[in-house]
Enzyme design. Structure first.
Site, PDB file in Angstrom:
ATOM      1  N   THR A 121       9.044  36.758  -5.381  1.00 17.10           N
ATOM      2  CA  THR A 121       9.307  36.007  -6.610  1.00 17.10           C
ATOM      3  C   THR A 121      10.475  35.056  -6.448  1.00 17.10           C
ATOM      4  O   THR A 121      10.527  34.014  -7.104  1.00 17.10           O
ATOM      5  CB  THR A 121       9.581  36.994  -7.764  1.00 17.10           C
ATOM      6  OG1 THR A 121       8.430  37.792  -7.924  1.00 17.10           O
ATOM      7  CG2 THR A 121       9.872  36.291  -9.064  1.00 17.10           C
ATOM      8  N   THR A 178      10.222  42.021  -4.602  1.00 18.83           N
ATOM      9  CA  THR A 178      10.849  43.289  -4.981  1.00 18.83           C
ATOM     10  C   THR A 178       9.876  44.466  -4.965  1.00 18.83           C
ATOM     11  O   THR A 178      10.311  45.613  -4.910  1.00 18.83           O
ATOM     12  CB  THR A 178      11.473  43.187  -6.392  1.00 18.83           C
ATOM     13  OG1 THR A 178      10.455  42.860  -7.328  1.00 18.83           O
ATOM     14  CG2 THR A 178      12.578  42.156  -6.432  1.00 18.83           C
ATOM     15  N   ASP A 179       8.555  44.187  -5.013  1.00 15.40           N
ATOM     16  CA  ASP A 179       7.592  45.296  -5.125  1.00 15.40           C
ATOM     17  C   ASP A 179       7.741  46.308  -3.989  1.00 15.40           C
ATOM     18  O   ASP A 179       7.691  47.513  -4.214  1.00 15.40           O
ATOM     19  CB  ASP A 179       6.153  44.762  -5.105  1.00 15.40           C
ATOM     20  CG  ASP A 179       5.759  44.092  -6.412  1.00 15.40           C
ATOM     21  OD1 ASP A 179       6.594  44.047  -7.336  1.00 15.40           O
ATOM     22  OD2 ASP A 179       4.614  43.613  -6.500  1.00 15.40           O
ATOM     23  N   TYR A 195       2.761  33.647 -12.753  1.00 16.45           N
ATOM     24  CA  TYR A 195       3.308  32.802 -11.682  1.00 16.45           C
ATOM     25  C   TYR A 195       2.709  33.233 -10.347  1.00 16.45           C
ATOM     26  O   TYR A 195       2.020  34.252 -10.249  1.00 16.45           O
ATOM     27  CB  TYR A 195       4.837  32.923 -11.620  1.00 16.45           C
ATOM     28  CG  TYR A 195       5.305  34.264 -11.086  1.00 16.45           C
ATOM     29  CD1 TYR A 195       5.306  35.395 -11.897  1.00 16.45           C
ATOM     30  CD2 TYR A 195       5.718  34.397  -9.762  1.00 16.45           C
ATOM     31  CE1 TYR A 195       5.705  36.620 -11.408  1.00 16.45           C
ATOM     32  CE2 TYR A 195       6.119  35.628  -9.272  1.00 16.45           C
ATOM     33  CZ  TYR A 195       6.108  36.730 -10.095  1.00 16.45           C
ATOM     34  OH  TYR A 195       6.497  37.937  -9.610  1.00 16.45           O
ATOM     35  N   LYS A 204      12.762  50.927  -6.863  1.00 23.43           N
ATOM     36  CA  LYS A 204      12.447  50.025  -7.985  1.00 23.43           C
ATOM     37  C   LYS A 204      12.015  50.868  -9.175  1.00 23.43           C
ATOM     38  O   LYS A 204      11.137  51.729  -9.041  1.00 23.43           O
ATOM     39  CB  LYS A 204      11.346  49.038  -7.576  1.00 23.43           C
ATOM     40  CG  LYS A 204      11.058  47.983  -8.622  1.00 23.43           C
ATOM     41  CD  LYS A 204      10.073  46.909  -8.140  1.00 23.43           C
ATOM     42  CE  LYS A 204       9.854  45.868  -9.247  1.00 23.43           C
ATOM     43  NZ  LYS A 204       8.965  44.762  -8.838  1.00 23.43           N
ATOM     44  N   GLU A 214       8.215  76.586  -4.556  1.00 23.16           N
ATOM     45  CA  GLU A 214       7.060  77.204  -5.221  1.00 23.16           C
ATOM     46  C   GLU A 214       5.919  77.478  -4.247  1.00 23.16           C
ATOM     47  O   GLU A 214       4.825  77.866  -4.652  1.00 23.16           O
ATOM     48  CB  GLU A 214       6.575  76.327  -6.373  1.00 23.16           C
ATOM     49  CG  GLU A 214       7.531  76.329  -7.555  1.00 23.16           C
ATOM     50  CD  GLU A 214       6.915  75.704  -8.788  1.00 23.16           C
ATOM     51  OE1 GLU A 214       5.888  76.191  -9.285  1.00 23.16           O
ATOM     52  OE2 GLU A 214       7.467  74.696  -9.257  1.00 23.16           O
TER      53      GLU A 214
HETATM   54  N1  GLU Z   1       4.702  41.030  -6.454  1.00 18.51           N
HETATM   55  C1  GLU Z   1       5.700  40.108  -6.067  1.00 18.51           C
HETATM   56  C2  GLU Z   1       6.430  40.542  -4.804  1.00 18.51           C
HETATM   57  O1  GLU Z   1       6.774  41.677  -4.630  1.00 18.51           O
HETATM   58  C3  GLU Z   1       6.625  39.865  -7.143  1.00 18.51           C
HETATM   59  C4  GLU Z   1       7.692  40.869  -7.379  1.00 18.51           C
HETATM   60  C5  GLU Z   1       9.045  40.309  -7.095  1.00 18.51           C
HETATM   61  O2  GLU Z   1       9.305  39.684  -6.084  1.00 18.51           O
HETATM   62  O3  GLU Z   1       9.861  40.525  -7.971  1.00 18.51           O
HETATM   63  O4  GLU Z   1       6.643  39.701  -3.990  1.00 18.51           O
END
Ligand code: GLU
Length: 333
Positions: free
Chosen positions: A13, A92-93, A26, A165, A290
């Protein structure tokens, strides 16, 4: 001497474009690295900054082929005396998986810092430019050395082992819920609270020969998500499909139903590594709570979530380690 920081771009992103700044739709991975550098002119105040494009993908499309190229490029660059640190821009994914993979495979005490953004580059209140500025500041900072691979997002400095995350859309998405932050960074001003206590980067047994032939063959490892009445034969489907190890995203303290315990125990007895992790976002998974891991032959992931446990298991299997040795890896890395 002026710091030289290299930015290796992989997409996400932070390089995403929306063209409708107040809406959520986007495409990730659209902008090139030079355009990203040009949008933050203040980077020049931190040192000599140069960029290189490694890939340009949404991080859901990250692959081990790209990751191995990225690691080996980092290891090559870090041999140069005039490189002080490296920033990797990333979606971020799956950022926590890449950070953890690099934490095991980069062979240098110099700072490696991942950063990204939750909002595209042209969105209202885009968070990418300040994240990039802060990440470069950390990478240029000699005090960031020997702390393993770091992630800088939203003024926080996280260690690769601990972060995860936690929110699909918020800029405050990454937390280090068990062990806490490595530090903070505010408009480039850094503060550190701790050194990560697990083995990493130049102290990792995987990093010293990672980029030398013969390159490690990373076997397939599948993650199976536990839930009410889970079908035990998911394990059989994975193994039939070529998986060499299984991570269970267990409920609670790494639990699964009796039918799956029975099937997984049979597979462990015939040599398959079965790692119990948890679908719960925070807390550790411990042995013999467990179920009796000693008699069933299971491995526990300790603090690692399923996605990171998969990476450590892949590396352990590529070294042909035994179940006992792999259990020890989970306490060391
Ligand atoms: N799905 C995208 C990625 O991981 C967008 C998530 C992001 O970068 O915040 O590249």
């Amino acid at each position: 001497m002026k710091s030289h920081v290299k930015i290796l771009a992989t997409g996400g992103t932070i390089a995403g474009i929306t063209r409708t700044p107040a809406r959520s739709g986007y495409h990730a991975g659209q902008m090139g690295i030079q355009d990203m550098i040009d949008t933050v002119p203040d980077l020049k105040s931190l040192g000599d900054i140069s960029g290189e494009q490694i890939a340009n993908v949404g991080s859901q499309d990250m692959t081990f082929e790209i990751l191995i190229r990225l690691t080996c490029r980092i290891n090559d660059l870090m041999k140069q005396d005039d490189i002080h640190g490296i920033v990797v821009t990333h979606g971020t994914d799956t950022m926590e998986e890449t950070a953890y993979f690099l934490n095991l495979s980069v062979n240098s005490p110099k700072p490696v810092v991942l950063t990204g953004a939750m909002r595209p580059a042209d969105a209202i209140s885009a968070d990418g430019p300040l994240n990039l500025f802060n990440a470069v500041a950390v990478a240029a900072d000699p005090n960031a050395r020997e702390r393993g691979v770091l992630v800088v997002m939203n003024d926080r400095i996280h260690g690769a082992h601990s972060l995860t995350k936690t929110n699909t859309t918020s800029v405050e998405t990454f937390l280090s819920p068990v062990n806490g932050l490595v530090g903070t960074v505010n408009y480039g001003k850094t503060a550190y609270f701790r050194f990560p206590f697990r083995r990493h980067t130049y102290l990792s047994e995987f990093s010293s020969r990672f980029c030398q032939p013969p390159h490690p063959l990373l076997p397939r490892v599948d993650i199976i998500y536990a839930c009410i009445d889970m079908p035990p034969d998911l394990i059989d489907f994975s193994l039939a499909g070529g998986a060499k190890g299984i991570v269970i995203a267990g409920d609670g303290n790494g639990n699964m139903n009796q039918a799956t315990i029975k099937n997984a125990g049979q597979k462990a007895a015939s040599g398959t590594c079965i790692v119990r992790s948890s679908r719960v976002p925070t807390g550790t998974v411990s042995r013999n709570v467990e179920m009796n891991d000693d008699t069933l032959g299971f491995i526990v992931s300790d603090e690692l979530n399923p996605a990171k446990a998969r990476i450590l298991l892949m590396l352990g299997l590529s070294n042909k380690y035994s179940q006992d040795q792999i259990q020890q890896l989970f306490y060391s890395y």
